[in-house]
Motif scaffolding. Structure first.
Motif, PDB file in Angstrom:
ATOM      1  N   CYS A  50       0.854  -1.184   0.000  1.00 57.41           N
ATOM      2  CA  CYS A  50       0.000   0.000   0.000  1.00 57.41           C
ATOM      3  C   CYS A  50       0.889   1.232   0.000  1.00 57.41           C
ATOM      4  N   HIS A  51       0.265   2.390  -0.201  1.00 57.80           N
ATOM      5  CA  HIS A  51       0.974   3.665  -0.100  1.00 57.80           C
ATOM      6  C   HIS A  51       0.315   4.473   1.008  1.00 57.80           C
ATOM      7  N   LEU A  52       1.111   4.805   2.011  1.00 52.39           N
ATOM      8  CA  LEU A  52       0.660   5.560   3.170  1.00 52.39           C
ATOM      9  C   LEU A  52       0.934   7.032   2.925  1.00 52.39           C
ATOM     10  N   GLY A  53      -0.117   7.839   2.869  1.00 48.03           N
ATOM     11  CA  GLY A  53       0.015   9.285   2.722  1.00 48.03           C
ATOM     12  C   GLY A  53      -0.212   9.962   4.058  1.00 48.03           C
ATOM     13  N   VAL A  54       0.784  10.737   4.506  1.00 46.47           N
ATOM     14  CA  VAL A  54       0.710  11.401   5.800  1.00 46.47           C
ATOM     15  C   VAL A  54       1.464  12.724   5.713  1.00 46.47           C
ATOM     16  N   VAL A  55       1.080  13.673   6.525  1.00 50.42           N
ATOM     17  CA  VAL A  55       1.794  14.948   6.594  1.00 50.42           C
ATOM     18  C   VAL A  55       2.767  14.877   7.765  1.00 50.42           C
ATOM     19  N   VAL A  56       4.057  15.110   7.489  1.00 50.95           N
ATOM     20  CA  VAL A  56       5.110  15.071   8.504  1.00 50.95           C
ATOM     21  C   VAL A  56       5.791  16.432   8.525  1.00 50.95           C
ATOM     22  N   ASP A  57       5.767  17.094   9.669  1.00 45.35           N
ATOM     23  CA  ASP A  57       6.371  18.419   9.811  1.00 45.35           C
ATOM     24  C   ASP A  57       5.862  19.393   8.746  1.00 45.35           C
ATOM     25  N   GLY A  58       4.560  19.314   8.466  1.00 45.21           N
ATOM     26  CA  GLY A  58       3.941  20.230   7.512  1.00 45.21           C
ATOM     27  C   GLY A  58       4.148  19.874   6.061  1.00 45.21           C
ATOM     28  N   GLN A  59       4.840  18.771   5.770  1.00 46.44           N
ATOM     29  CA  GLN A  59       5.113  18.372   4.387  1.00 46.44           C
ATOM     30  C   GLN A  59       4.449  17.019   4.095  1.00 46.44           C
ATOM     31  N   PRO A  60       3.815  16.887   2.914  1.00 47.12           N
ATOM     32  CA  PRO A  60       3.213  15.598   2.573  1.00 47.12           C
ATOM     33  C   PRO A  60       4.291  14.548   2.296  1.00 47.12           C
ATOM     34  N   MET A  61       4.005  13.323   2.689  1.00 44.05           N
ATOM     35  CA  MET A  61       4.915  12.205   2.464  1.00 44.05           C
ATOM     36  C   MET A  61       4.066  10.996   2.091  1.00 44.05           C
ATOM     37  N   VAL A  62       4.465  10.286   1.041  1.00 39.31           N
ATOM     38  CA  VAL A  62       3.783   9.059   0.634  1.00 39.31           C
ATOM     39  C   VAL A  62       4.810   7.935   0.686  1.00 39.31           C
ATOM     40  N   VAL A  63       4.515   6.924   1.502  1.00 39.74           N
ATOM     41  CA  VAL A  63       5.473   5.860   1.772  1.00 39.74           C
ATOM     42  C   VAL A  63       4.880   4.522   1.330  1.00 39.74           C
ATOM     43  N   PRO A  64       5.575   3.804   0.430  1.00 39.91           N
ATOM     44  CA  PRO A  64       5.116   2.447   0.117  1.00 39.91           C
ATOM     45  C   PRO A  64       5.481   1.512   1.257  1.00 39.91           C
ATOM     46  N   THR A  65       4.562   0.645   1.627  1.00 41.02           N
ATOM     47  CA  THR A  65       4.824  -0.287   2.719  1.00 41.02           C
ATOM     48  C   THR A  65       3.968  -1.539   2.561  1.00 41.02           C
ATOM     49  N   VAL A  66       4.383  -2.608   3.182  1.00 44.75           N
ATOM     50  CA  VAL A  66       3.631  -3.859   3.169  1.00 44.75           C
ATOM     51  C   VAL A  66       2.504  -3.755   4.191  1.00 44.75           C
ATOM     52  N   TYR A  67       1.361  -4.378   3.878  1.00 48.06           N
ATOM     53  CA  TYR A  67       0.226  -4.327   4.797  1.00 48.06           C
ATOM     54  C   TYR A  67      -0.357  -5.719   5.004  1.00 48.06           C
ATOM     55  N   GLY A  68      -1.195  -5.811   6.022  1.00 54.03           N
ATOM     56  CA  GLY A  68      -2.006  -6.989   6.275  1.00 54.03           C
ATOM     57  C   GLY A  68      -3.437  -6.531   6.513  1.00 54.03           C
ATOM     58  N   ASN A  69      -4.393  -7.349   6.128  1.00 55.38           N
ATOM     59  CA  ASN A  69      -5.808  -6.991   6.203  1.00 55.38           C
ATOM     60  C   ASN A  69      -6.570  -8.092   6.930  1.00 55.38           C
ATOM     61  N   ASP A  70      -7.317  -7.720   7.962  1.00 58.42           N
ATOM     62  CA  ASP A  70      -8.144  -8.718   8.657  1.00 58.42           C
ATOM     63  C   ASP A  70      -9.635  -8.420   8.524  1.00 58.42           C
ATOM     64  N   SER A  71     -10.010  -7.614   7.535  1.00 61.04           N
ATOM     65  CA  SER A  71     -11.391  -7.207   7.239  1.00 61.04           C
ATOM     66  C   SER A  71     -11.949  -6.168   8.208  1.00 61.04           C
ATOM     67  N   ARG A  72     -11.218  -5.852   9.283  1.00 57.78           N
ATOM     68  CA  ARG A  72     -11.600  -4.755  10.174  1.00 57.78           C
ATOM     69  C   ARG A  72     -10.543  -3.670  10.185  1.00 57.78           C
ATOM     70  N   ASN A  73      -9.275  -4.095  10.073  1.00 55.26           N
ATOM     71  CA  ASN A  73      -8.136  -3.185  10.153  1.00 55.26           C
ATOM     72  C   ASN A  73      -7.140  -3.478   9.043  1.00 55.26           C
ATOM     73  N   LEU A  74      -6.459  -2.432   8.642  1.00 63.74           N
ATOM     74  CA  LEU A  74      -5.297  -2.562   7.776  1.00 63.74           C
ATOM     75  C   LEU A  74      -4.093  -2.357   8.688  1.00 63.74           C
ATOM     76  N   TYR A  75      -3.227  -3.354   8.769  1.00 60.43           N
ATOM     77  CA  TYR A  75      -2.029  -3.263   9.594  1.00 60.43           C
ATOM     78  C   TYR A  75      -0.838  -2.914   8.711  1.00 60.43           C
ATOM     79  N   PHE A  76      -0.014  -1.982   9.151  1.00 62.83           N
ATOM     80  CA  PHE A  76       1.244  -1.705   8.472  1.00 62.83           C
ATOM     81  C   PHE A  76       2.287  -1.410   9.532  1.00 62.83           C
ATOM     82  N   HIS A  77       3.564  -1.614   9.162  1.00 63.84           N
ATOM     83  CA  HIS A  77       4.615  -1.560  10.173  1.00 63.84           C
ATOM     84  C   HIS A  77       5.872  -0.914   9.621  1.00 63.84           C
ATOM     85  N   GLY A  78       6.784  -0.651  10.532  1.00 60.59           N
ATOM     86  CA  GLY A  78       8.070  -0.094  10.153  1.00 60.59           C
ATOM     87  C   GLY A  78       8.926   0.107  11.386  1.00 60.59           C
ATOM     88  N   SER A  79      10.007   0.810  11.200  1.00 67.81           N
ATOM     89  CA  SER A  79      10.948   1.068  12.288  1.00 67.81           C
ATOM     90  C   SER A  79      10.385   2.109  13.253  1.00 67.81           C
TER      91      SER A  79
END
Length: 194
Positions: A42-71
């Motif tokens: 998936c691609h995670l779009g978030v604003v960090v320190d006032g700047q947009p950031m789009v991060v590709p990351t692996v996800y998991g789906n349990d039909s209620r939540n989308l889980y994603f992880h990182g450092s």
């Protein structure tokens, strides 16, 4: 943590309302589940320190939540639990080449999920979420590979984004270029017909 099933129809909110190409939109949660089940990036779009950031990351789906992880040092993940994010998943199913380049397009399935992710702190849920994520990308690997140790778990941030607010669009079929003004004159070669 609420475990009630989500409604079968996606909500119509200001963020999820289809304003263009409405016929390609789907209100069915089953369509969202199918798109999420078919991928693992998936691609995670978030604003960090006032700047947009789009991060590709692996996800998991349990039909209620989308889980994603990182450092734990990942700026996008550290900012995410305090901010509204948009996560996208897209599958390109084919190019749609028409007689006019203006009418070229793609067949695709896409989902956009909105919300404020929740930091997963409960050890049991963290392991379950990491298993979900692992199995999404590589089915059956959780039972064959070494599980994360305490140090690895401490170095990993796991976020859960509710699938309550999402939007789905799907395009299938051939070109729709008809006989409009965008079609070349008879006998004239175009790049699509060459």
């Amino acid at each position: 943590m609420n475990q009630d099933p989500l409604p079968p129809t996606l909500p119509d909110t200001d963020r999820t309302r289809h304003r263009r190409l409405r016929d390609q939109g789907s209100p069915d949660r089953a369509a969202l589940d199918a798109i999420l089940d078919a991928g693992f990036v998936c691609h995670l779009g978030v604003v960090v320190d006032g700047q947009p950031m789009v991060v590709p990351t692996v996800y998991g789906n349990d039909s209620r939540n989308l889980y994603f992880h990182g450092s734990v040092a990942g700026r996008s993940l550290v900012a995410s639990p305090r901010a509204t994010v948009c996560v996208t998943v897209t599958h390109l199913d084919g190019l749609v080449l028409a007689r006019s380049v203006f009418e070229h397009g793609v067949n695709y399935r896409s989902a956009m999920i909105y919300g404020v992710p929740r930091l997963v702190a409960d050890p049991e849920e963290k392991l379950a979420g990491l298993r979900c994520l692992t199995e999404q990308a590589a089915p059956a690997q959780w039972d064959h590979a070494r599980r994360p140790n305490r140090r690895e778990l401490a170095a990993t941030v796991l976020l859960a984004l509710s699938l309550e607010e999402a939007s789905v669009k799907i395009r299938t079929g051939g070109p729709d270029d008809g006989d409009g003004s965008s079609v070349s004159a008879p006998g004239r070669r175009t790049s699509a017909s060459a």
